[in-house]
Structure formats: C-alpha cells, structure tokens
Design a protein around this motif. Structure first.
Motif, mmCIF file in Angstrom:
data_model
loop_
_atom_site.group_PDB
_atom_site.id
_atom_site.type_symbol
_atom_site.label_atom_id
_atom_site.label_comp_id
_atom_site.label_asym_id
_atom_site.label_seq_id
_atom_site.Cartn_x
_atom_site.Cartn_y
_atom_site.Cartn_z
ATOM 1 N N ILE A 32 0.836 -1.205 0.000
ATOM 2 C CA ILE A 32 0.000 0.000 0.000
ATOM 3 C C ILE A 32 0.872 1.257 0.000
ATOM 4 C CG2 ILE A 32 -1.657 1.325 1.374
ATOM 5 C CD1 ILE A 32 -2.880 -1.432 2.187
ATOM 6 N N ARG A 33 1.920 1.272 0.809
ATOM 7 C CA ARG A 33 2.815 2.439 0.856
ATOM 8 C C ARG A 33 3.485 2.680 -0.500
ATOM 9 N NH1 ARG A 33 4.648 4.058 6.198
ATOM 10 N NH2 ARG A 33 3.690 2.722 7.757
ATOM 11 N N LEU B 16 -2.094 -3.704 10.595
ATOM 12 C CA LEU B 16 -3.223 -3.603 9.655
ATOM 13 C C LEU B 16 -3.903 -2.242 9.739
ATOM 14 C CD1 LEU B 16 -4.858 -7.138 9.691
ATOM 15 C CD2 LEU B 16 -3.782 -5.966 7.779
ATOM 16 N N LEU B 17 -3.952 -1.658 10.934
ATOM 17 C CA LEU B 17 -4.524 -0.317 11.063
ATOM 18 C C LEU B 17 -3.657 0.698 10.321
ATOM 19 C CD1 LEU B 17 -6.971 1.064 12.460
ATOM 20 C CD2 LEU B 17 -5.361 1.784 14.228
ATOM 21 N N THR B 18 -2.349 0.520 10.368
ATOM 22 C CA THR B 18 -1.436 1.391 9.620
ATOM 23 C C THR B 18 -1.665 1.246 8.117
ATOM 24 O OG1 THR B 18 0.206 1.238 11.374
ATOM 25 C CG2 THR B 18 1.001 1.952 9.219
ATOM 26 N N VAL C 238 0.405 5.865 15.601
ATOM 27 C CA VAL C 238 -0.463 5.070 14.712
ATOM 28 C C VAL C 238 -1.915 5.463 14.940
ATOM 29 C CG1 VAL C 238 -1.330 2.732 14.247
ATOM 30 C CG2 VAL C 238 1.123 3.129 14.490
ATOM 31 N N ALA C 239 -2.309 5.621 16.199
ATOM 32 C CA ALA C 239 -3.693 6.006 16.522
ATOM 33 C C ALA C 239 -4.020 7.391 15.976
ATOM 34 C CB ALA C 239 -3.904 5.967 18.037
ATOM 35 N N ILE C 240 -3.106 8.332 16.163
ATOM 36 C CA ILE C 240 -3.335 9.698 15.675
ATOM 37 C C ILE C 240 -3.446 9.717 14.154
ATOM 38 C CG2 ILE C 240 -2.262 11.986 15.451
ATOM 39 C CD1 ILE C 240 -1.124 11.492 18.312
ATOM 40 N N GLU C 241 -2.541 9.001 13.474
ATOM 41 C CA GLU C 241 -2.575 8.943 12.008
ATOM 42 C C GLU C 241 -3.891 8.336 11.516
ATOM 43 O OE1 GLU C 241 -0.437 10.122 9.635
ATOM 44 O OE2 GLU C 241 0.632 11.086 11.286
ATOM 45 N N TYR C 242 -4.349 7.281 12.199
ATOM 46 C CA TYR C 242 -5.620 6.677 11.797
ATOM 47 C C TYR C 242 -6.766 7.668 11.970
ATOM 48 C CZ TYR C 242 -9.899 4.260 11.394
ATOM 49 O OH TYR C 242 -11.167 3.948 10.978
ATOM 50 N N ILE C 243 -6.820 8.331 13.113
ATOM 51 C CA ILE C 243 -7.915 9.278 13.372
ATOM 52 C C ILE C 243 -7.909 10.390 12.330
ATOM 53 C CG2 ILE C 243 -8.777 10.997 15.022
ATOM 54 C CD1 ILE C 243 -7.773 8.995 17.247
#
Length: 195
Positions: A87-88, A130-132, A174-179
């Motif tokens: 994906i990247r 997977l979230l990334t 990772v959480a911040i990037e997802y949000i």
C-alpha cells in the motif's frame, strides 16, 4: 508472482509439518514484503499481479481463513507488514488500489473487532500493522473508503482510541494517524462515518 504462488503450493504439498510450513510461509511473506517495498518491481506490475498478492494476503489476514488454517501470529504479522509495504509503495508511485479498498479495510476491521473482544489469537502488533495499512489506504483512496468505513469505521476508531491510551509513542502515533485519515474520509464524504 505466479512463481511465488507455485512455490507456496509446492511447499504445502511437500511438507506435512505445521512448524515447517509456518517457517516457510513466513520466509515467503518476507520475500513478498521485499518485493512490495521496491518501487521498480511494483511499478512493473500488471493489475493481475496485484490481484494475486491480495489473494495471498487474504488467505492470512482474513480472520476466519487464518483460524481455519491454524496459522501462527508471526506469519500473519509478516503478511500484514507486506500488505502495508504494498500500500505504501503504490501510494508513493501513484498506482491506484481502489479495487481492493473494501477487502483490505474489512481485514483491518475484523482484526480490530477480534482484538477488542480480547481474542488471545489476535495480537496488538498484527492489528496495529493492519490499522497502519488501512490508514495509508484511506489517505490514498478516500472516496473508495467511504462505504467500508460505514461498516467498520466505528470498530477501527475504537481500536485507535485504545491504542492512544498506551504509553508507547509509536503506537500513539499510529492512533493519531488513523484518526486523521478517518476524519479525512469523513470530510470527503461530507459527513461523519463510523463515529
């Protein structure tokens, strides 16, 4: 890539030992991850080559299929990392993954749901990886992510909120990037999805 599929099938036919199969498959996904991180290789791919890779990833990242095959978490983690690399790399060189957004986000949703349900077979490392991957895909294909977020966005957001409470700064990032990616898709849709 058909060669990779043939090697995989050969290994499965040759060995009947689960430990050897897991080691061989982990090594195979490490090779796939190296291929997926190489811009020249991915740039030369035909759309059918990406389809073959997605089929390989599904066999290990889909929660039900990986449980049925009794696959170790180390193999699943390496497969998740290879998907994230794909994906990247496609994002950087401008290859669209719009045909695969739904299934990739579904895998992330399944793992987040499984982790939130305290399933001991689903590790934080796999789910975070997977979230990334989902985050990168949502950033590059926001229009295609609208539908899948209506289905699984609240689950992935709940997992991101749990990650944010942890002390590890990498996991918090990772959480911040997802949000941020989630809010970007909401902006494209014109309404909040999965909130």
């Amino acid at each position: 890539l058909t060669t990779i599929n043939k090697v995989r099938e050969f290994v499965f036919e040759l060995f009947d030992d689960e430990v050897i199969l897991n080691v061989a498959e982990k090594e195979l996904f490490m090779i796939i991850s190296s291929i997926c991180s190489n811009r020249e290789f991915i740039g030369a791919f035909r759309p059918t080559d990406v389809d073959v890779l997605i089929d390989l990833f599904e066999s290990r990242l889909n929660v039900e299929k990986s449980r049925d095959d009794n696959i170790s978490n180390s193999v699943i983690l390496v497969a998740a990392k290879a998907l994230d690399q794909l994906i990247r790399t496609t994002k950087v060189i401008g290859i669209s993954m719009h045909d695969h957004v739904s299934e990739c986000l579904a895998w992330a949703t399944q793992r987040c749901r499984s982790y939130l349900a305290d399933d001991e077979e689903t590790t934080q490392a796999v789910t975070t990886t997977l979230l990334t991957a989902a985050t990168n895909l949502m950033q590059s294909e926001p229009d295609q992510a609208i539908g899948p977020l209506q289905i699984g966005g609240s689950v992935m957001l709940a997992f991101a909120r749990r990650l944010y409470t942890l002390k590890d700064p990498t996991v918090k990032n990772v959480a911040i990037e997802y949000i941020l990616a989630h809010l970007f898709v909401c902006q494209v849709a014109g309404k909040f999805q999965g909130l």
